[in-house]
Design an enzyme around this catalytic site. Structure first.
Site, mmCIF file in Angstrom:
data_model
loop_
_atom_site.group_PDB
_atom_site.id
_atom_site.type_symbol
_atom_site.label_atom_id
_atom_site.label_comp_id
_atom_site.label_asym_id
_atom_site.label_seq_id
_atom_site.Cartn_x
_atom_site.Cartn_y
_atom_site.Cartn_z
ATOM 1 N N TYR A 62 0.823 -1.219 0.000
ATOM 2 C CA TYR A 62 0.000 0.000 0.000
ATOM 3 C C TYR A 62 0.853 1.263 0.000
ATOM 4 O O TYR A 62 0.440 2.298 -0.503
ATOM 5 C CB TYR A 62 -1.017 -0.027 1.151
ATOM 6 C CG TYR A 62 -2.150 -0.973 0.821
ATOM 7 C CD1 TYR A 62 -3.154 -0.577 -0.063
ATOM 8 C CD2 TYR A 62 -2.176 -2.263 1.331
ATOM 9 C CE1 TYR A 62 -4.161 -1.455 -0.422
ATOM 10 C CE2 TYR A 62 -3.186 -3.147 0.980
ATOM 11 C CZ TYR A 62 -4.179 -2.732 0.101
ATOM 12 O OH TYR A 62 -5.166 -3.610 -0.272
ATOM 13 N N ARG A 65 1.505 1.981 -3.520
ATOM 14 C CA ARG A 65 0.309 2.553 -4.153
ATOM 15 C C ARG A 65 0.096 3.999 -3.702
ATOM 16 O O ARG A 65 -0.340 4.830 -4.483
ATOM 17 C CB ARG A 65 -0.915 1.685 -3.855
ATOM 18 C CG ARG A 65 -0.793 0.321 -4.540
ATOM 19 C CD ARG A 65 -2.016 -0.533 -4.324
ATOM 20 N NE ARG A 65 -3.199 0.084 -4.903
ATOM 21 C CZ ARG A 65 -4.440 -0.361 -4.691
ATOM 22 N NH1 ARG A 65 -4.642 -1.409 -3.917
ATOM 23 N NH2 ARG A 65 -5.462 0.236 -5.247
ATOM 24 N N VAL A 99 -10.102 3.472 -4.535
ATOM 25 C CA VAL A 99 -9.549 3.968 -3.271
ATOM 26 C C VAL A 99 -8.706 5.229 -3.491
ATOM 27 O O VAL A 99 -8.237 5.834 -2.531
ATOM 28 C CB VAL A 99 -8.738 2.867 -2.537
ATOM 29 C CG1 VAL A 99 -9.640 1.695 -2.174
ATOM 30 C CG2 VAL A 99 -7.549 2.395 -3.364
ATOM 31 N N ASP A 100 -8.521 5.608 -4.772
ATOM 32 C CA ASP A 100 -7.811 6.872 -5.022
ATOM 33 C C ASP A 100 -8.736 8.054 -4.721
ATOM 34 O O ASP A 100 -9.934 7.878 -4.504
ATOM 35 C CB ASP A 100 -7.297 6.916 -6.476
ATOM 36 C CG ASP A 100 -8.438 6.933 -7.499
ATOM 37 O OD1 ASP A 100 -9.280 7.849 -7.451
ATOM 38 O OD2 ASP A 100 -8.489 6.029 -8.365
ATOM 39 N N HIS A 115 -15.119 1.016 -1.001
ATOM 40 C CA HIS A 115 -14.004 0.092 -0.756
ATOM 41 C C HIS A 115 -12.859 0.751 0.015
ATOM 42 O O HIS A 115 -11.754 0.226 0.062
ATOM 43 C CB HIS A 115 -13.491 -0.496 -2.079
ATOM 44 C CG HIS A 115 -14.449 -1.470 -2.701
ATOM 45 N ND1 HIS A 115 -14.343 -1.915 -4.008
ATOM 46 C CD2 HIS A 115 -15.536 -2.097 -2.182
ATOM 47 C CE1 HIS A 115 -15.326 -2.769 -4.262
ATOM 48 N NE2 HIS A 115 -16.072 -2.887 -3.181
ATOM 49 N N SER A 185 -15.978 -3.728 -14.216
ATOM 50 C CA SER A 185 -16.195 -4.969 -14.965
ATOM 51 C C SER A 185 -17.450 -5.724 -14.525
ATOM 52 O O SER A 185 -17.868 -6.666 -15.185
ATOM 53 C CB SER A 185 -14.969 -5.870 -14.815
ATOM 54 O OG SER A 185 -14.687 -6.051 -13.442
ATOM 55 N N ALA A 232 -13.649 6.520 -20.574
ATOM 56 C CA ALA A 232 -14.358 7.464 -19.711
ATOM 57 C C ALA A 232 -13.944 8.909 -20.010
ATOM 58 O O ALA A 232 -14.791 9.799 -20.113
ATOM 59 C CB ALA A 232 -14.086 7.132 -18.242
HETATM 60 P P1 OAD Z 1 -11.900 -3.927 -12.999
HETATM 61 O O1 OAD Z 1 -10.428 -3.875 -13.209
HETATM 62 O O2 OAD Z 1 -12.522 -5.236 -12.700
HETATM 63 O O3 OAD Z 1 -12.632 -3.382 -14.289
HETATM 64 C C1 OAD Z 1 -12.277 -2.169 -14.886
HETATM 65 C C2 OAD Z 1 -13.222 -1.932 -16.036
HETATM 66 O O4 OAD Z 1 -12.903 -0.679 -16.608
HETATM 67 C C3 OAD Z 1 -13.114 -2.987 -17.142
HETATM 68 O O5 OAD Z 1 -14.414 -3.415 -17.506
HETATM 69 C C4 OAD Z 1 -12.459 -2.226 -18.298
HETATM 70 O O6 OAD Z 1 -12.966 -2.622 -19.559
HETATM 71 C C5 OAD Z 1 -12.897 -0.791 -18.011
HETATM 72 N N1 OAD Z 1 -11.971 0.234 -18.511
HETATM 73 C C6 OAD Z 1 -10.637 0.171 -18.695
HETATM 74 N N2 OAD Z 1 -10.149 1.340 -19.124
HETATM 75 C C7 OAD Z 1 -11.207 2.192 -19.213
HETATM 76 C C8 OAD Z 1 -11.364 3.555 -19.602
HETATM 77 N N3 OAD Z 1 -10.326 4.305 -19.978
HETATM 78 N N4 OAD Z 1 -12.611 4.091 -19.556
HETATM 79 C C9 OAD Z 1 -13.671 3.348 -19.161
HETATM 80 N N5 OAD Z 1 -13.584 2.051 -18.812
HETATM 81 C C10 OAD Z 1 -12.380 1.485 -18.833
HETATM 82 O O7 OAD Z 1 -12.249 -2.836 -11.882
HETATM 83 P P2 OAD Z 1 -13.525 -2.712 -10.935
HETATM 84 O O8 OAD Z 1 -14.751 -3.175 -11.630
HETATM 85 O O9 OAD Z 1 -13.487 -1.344 -10.393
HETATM 86 O O10 OAD Z 1 -12.095 -4.292 -4.942
HETATM 87 O O11 OAD Z 1 -13.161 -3.731 -9.807
HETATM 88 C C11 OAD Z 1 -14.035 -3.848 -8.736
HETATM 89 C C12 OAD Z 1 -13.282 -4.219 -7.517
HETATM 90 O O12 OAD Z 1 -12.495 -5.381 -7.759
HETATM 91 C C13 OAD Z 1 -12.258 -3.213 -7.046
HETATM 92 O O13 OAD Z 1 -12.810 -2.124 -6.323
HETATM 93 C C14 OAD Z 1 -11.398 -4.047 -6.167
HETATM 94 C C15 OAD Z 1 -11.269 -5.287 -7.025
HETATM 95 O O14 OAD Z 1 -11.143 -6.452 -6.346
HETATM 96 C C16 OAD Z 1 -11.433 -4.271 -3.781
HETATM 97 O O15 OAD Z 1 -10.244 -4.060 -3.715
HETATM 98 C C17 OAD Z 1 -12.289 -4.515 -2.587
#
Ligand code: OAD
Length: 242
Positions: A62, A65, A99-100, A115, A185, A232
């Site tokens: 961390y 990070r 978390v940012d 989170h 995702s 985004a």
């Molecule tokens: P993921 O890494 O699972 O998914 C990121 C998503 O963003 C994917 O569907 C990509 O296609 C999309 N993506 C990538 N670049 C992008 C861009 N420039 N614009 C828009 N979309 C883009 O991340 P999360 O869904 O946030 O939890 O993951 C959920 C949780 O899983 C996190 O908060 C973390 C992890 O385990 C904990 O740490 C508790």
């Protein structure tokens, strides 16, 4: 032609963001081939058991990070969401899985970090009453300790732990007109299940809208009325018309 998702003034809007919204700021997503966990096993660096076993490794992880977070800046996607909040005021809530602090850096104020927050530390003893505090330390000689004697830990929701403020989040989702999800995702619950509340509300006759914005269809795409494919930072500015 540029896509537009009309959101009239007075609509209540709930936005859920994931790692994708910060990708263009240079923070790697979780599901990238070289994702945030890098060479670590998730359970070693992001679980209470991992912290109990090797707190030094967890703080090193961390700390790296935190050091990286001090170098990144919000992108136009964060700014577009802050502008939507500026227009809608209390009719807007942003819930982020990130978390940012990039939403806040862009000017968002109505933010829930379900989170946790990278730049906060708290006592690892759940019985200790001290509050989490802002903390940018990232290079530890000795591991940080609370005044109660227990080790301090990152204020992050780890695997096996319950996300923060779920009651408030659900209340807002149950009352919103528009549910927007950006860059997630759709595989990690309970965040991925929040949009199903809108499916239920529609099934009982309520008028609700659900929109996903990201570079690919999420796992829970079937729950969204519209899936807008794009980055985004390129798609969100100008997406939300009156
Ligand atoms: P993921 O890494 O699972 O998914 C990121 C998503 O963003 C994917 O569907 C990509 O296609 C999309 N993506 C990538 N670049 C992008 C861009 N420039 N614009 C828009 N979309 C883009 O991340 P999360 O869904 O946030 O939890 O993951 C959920 C949780 O899983 C996190 O908060 C973390 C992890 O385990 C904990 O740490 C508790």
């Amino acid at each position: 032609m540029a896509r537009s998702v009309p959101i009239p003034d007075g609509n209540k809007v709930f936005v859920l963001t994931g790692a994708g919204v910060s990708a263009e700021s240079g923070i790697r997503t979780f599901r990238d081939a070289n994702g945030l966990w890098e060479e670590h096993r998730v359970e070693d660096v992001a679980s209470p058991e991992g912290f109990a076993k090797d707190p030094e490794l967890v703080w090193r992880f961390y700390g790296q990070r935190r050091a990286q977070a001090l170098t990144v800046k919000p992108n136009p996607g964060h700014h577009a969401l802050a502008a939507l909040e500026a227009r809608l005021g209390d009719d807007f809530l942003l819930c982020t899985q990130n978390v940012d602090a990039l939403h806040e850096a862009a000017g968002s104020t109505r933010v829930i970090h379900m989170h946790g927050e990278l730049m906060k530390t708290r006592c690892s003893d759940p019985a200790c009453g001290t509050a989490p505090f802002h903390d940018e330390r990232h290079d530890f000689g000795e591991l940080p300790r609370c005044s109660c004697g227990a080790l301090q830990r990152p204020h992050i929701v780890w695997f096996g732990e319950i996300p923060f403020e779920m009651h408030r989040i659900k209340r807002v989702v149950q009352a919103c007109d528009v549910f927007v999800c950006v860059g997630s995702s759709g595989v990690v619950y309970p965040a991925a299940g929040l949009v199903r509340e809108m499916t239920y509300r529609r099934s009982v006759g309520e008028t609700v809208r659900t929109v996903y914005v990201g570079v690919e269809s999420p796992d829970n795409a079937d729950a969204f009325d519209e899936v807008v494919i794009g980055k985004a930072g390129e798609t969100l500015p100008g997406l939300f018309a009156r």
